[in-house]
Enzyme design. Structure first.
Site, PDB file in Angstrom:
ATOM      1  N   SER A   1       0.811  -1.217   0.000  1.00 27.66           N
ATOM      2  CA  SER A   1       0.000   0.000   0.000  1.00 27.66           C
ATOM      3  C   SER A   1       0.846   1.269   0.000  1.00 27.66           C
ATOM      4  O   SER A   1       0.519   2.238  -0.687  1.00 27.66           O
ATOM      5  CB  SER A   1      -0.929   0.014   1.209  1.00 27.66           C
ATOM      6  OG  SER A   1      -1.775  -1.111   1.205  1.00 27.66           O
TER       7      SER A   1
ATOM      8  N   HIS B   1       0.916   4.759   4.344  1.00 33.36           N
ATOM      9  CA  HIS B   1       0.180   5.411   3.257  1.00 33.36           C
ATOM     10  C   HIS B   1       0.614   6.862   3.114  1.00 33.36           C
ATOM     11  O   HIS B   1       0.908   7.347   2.008  1.00 33.36           O
ATOM     12  CB  HIS B   1      -1.324   5.378   3.540  1.00 33.36           C
ATOM     13  CG  HIS B   1      -1.926   4.024   3.432  1.00 33.36           C
ATOM     14  ND1 HIS B   1      -3.277   3.791   3.605  1.00 33.36           N
ATOM     15  CD2 HIS B   1      -1.384   2.805   3.166  1.00 33.36           C
ATOM     16  CE1 HIS B   1      -3.534   2.507   3.457  1.00 33.36           C
ATOM     17  NE2 HIS B   1      -2.387   1.890   3.193  1.00 33.36           N
TER      18      HIS B   1
END
Length: 216
Positions: A128, A186
Site C-alpha cells: 500500500s 500510506h
C-alpha cells in the site's frame, strides 16, 4: 501455441507496462508462498517487517506480502490501473527504482514512528505504501485524471482533489492511532511520490547521465 501467443502479446506491451505486470506478478507469487504451511516460518521471518526483529531488509520484502486475497487484489488493481501510466512516462528502470524506494521509505516511516505508540507495534506487510507513492506520482503527472473512491460511493473525482482527501484521512488515522490501515505508511508513500516528482527526478537524470559517461 499458447506459450508462443502469450509471449508474442507480452513483448507487444510497452516496457513500462511489462514492468508493472511483473511487480504485480511478484506480489501474486509471494502471496502463493504464504499459502504453503511449510513455508510459514520462513515467510514470517523474511517477508514480514517487525520493528523489534532487528532486520532491515524486510522493509523491502514485506512490501510484496499481503494478508489476504482482498488485500492483494486491491493493491494489484490500483498498481496496474495507475502504475502503467506512470511507468510508461518514467520508463521501466526509473519506475522500478521509484516504486521500490517508495515501498522502503513507507516501511521506514512506520518503523521509526512505531516507538511513539508502543502498544501499536505490530508486524507490517503490504504494497500500500508503494502504491500510494505511485498515486502521488500519478497526481503530479496527470492531475486531471478521474478516479472513484469507494468510500464516497464511487463518485468520480479528479486525482488532484481525491488524493489529498485520502492523505488527509490517513493523516487523521496516523495521529489518532487508527488500526484500520497502515496510515503512516500510506501517508509517507503518498508524500514521497509527490516530492519525488517535484524534486527527485532531476537526481535520477543526473545519475543516468553519469552512468552513460562512465560507459563511454
Amino acid at each position: 501455441r499458447t506459450v508462443v501467443a502469450f509471449t508474442d502479446k507480452w513483448y507487444k506491451l510497452s516496457r513500462g507496462t511489462r514492468c508493472v505486470y511483473t511487480i504485480a506478478g511478484l506480489n501474486v507469487l509471494v502471496f502463493g508462498m504464504w499459502q504453503m504451511p511449510r513455508l510459514l516460518p520462513f515467510m514470517a521471518r523474511r517477508f514480514l517487517h517487525d520493528p523489534r526483529s532487528g532486520l532491515s531488509y524486510t522493509m523491502l520484502t514485506s512490501t510484496f506480502s499481503h494478508k489476504d486475497l482482498w488485500h492483494l487484489l486491491f493493491n494489484s488493481i490500483a498498481l496496474v490501473s495507475f502504475g502503467t501510466s506512470v511507468a510508461n512516462k518514467m520508463g521501466a528502470e526509473h519506475f522500478t527504482a521509484f516504486y521500490l524506494s517508495a515501498g522502503v521509505l513507507s516501511s521506514l516511516a512506520s518503523h521509526l514512528l512505531a516507538p511513539l505508540r508502543p502498544a501499536l507495534i505490530l508486524p507490517s506487510l503490504g504494497a500500500s505504501g508503494a502504491v500510494y507513492g505511485v498515486l502521488g506520482a500519478m497526481m503530479m503527472l496527470f492531475p486531471h485524471a478521474q478516479i472513484a473512491i469507494i468510500f464516497l460511493p464511487f463518485i468520480p473525482m479528479s486525482l488532484s482533489h481525491a488524493f489529498p482527501a485520502l492523505l488527509a484521512y490517513d493523516f487523521a488515522g496516523a495521529v489518532l492511532g487508527w488500526r484500520t490501515f497502515g496510515h503512516v505508511a500510506h501517508l509517507a508513500g503518498g508524500l514521497y511520490g509527490i516530492a519525488y516528482l517535484e524534486w527527485g527526478t532531476q537526481y535520477w537524470n543526473r545519475l543516468v547521465k553519469f552512468i552513460d559517461r562512465r560507459k563511454n
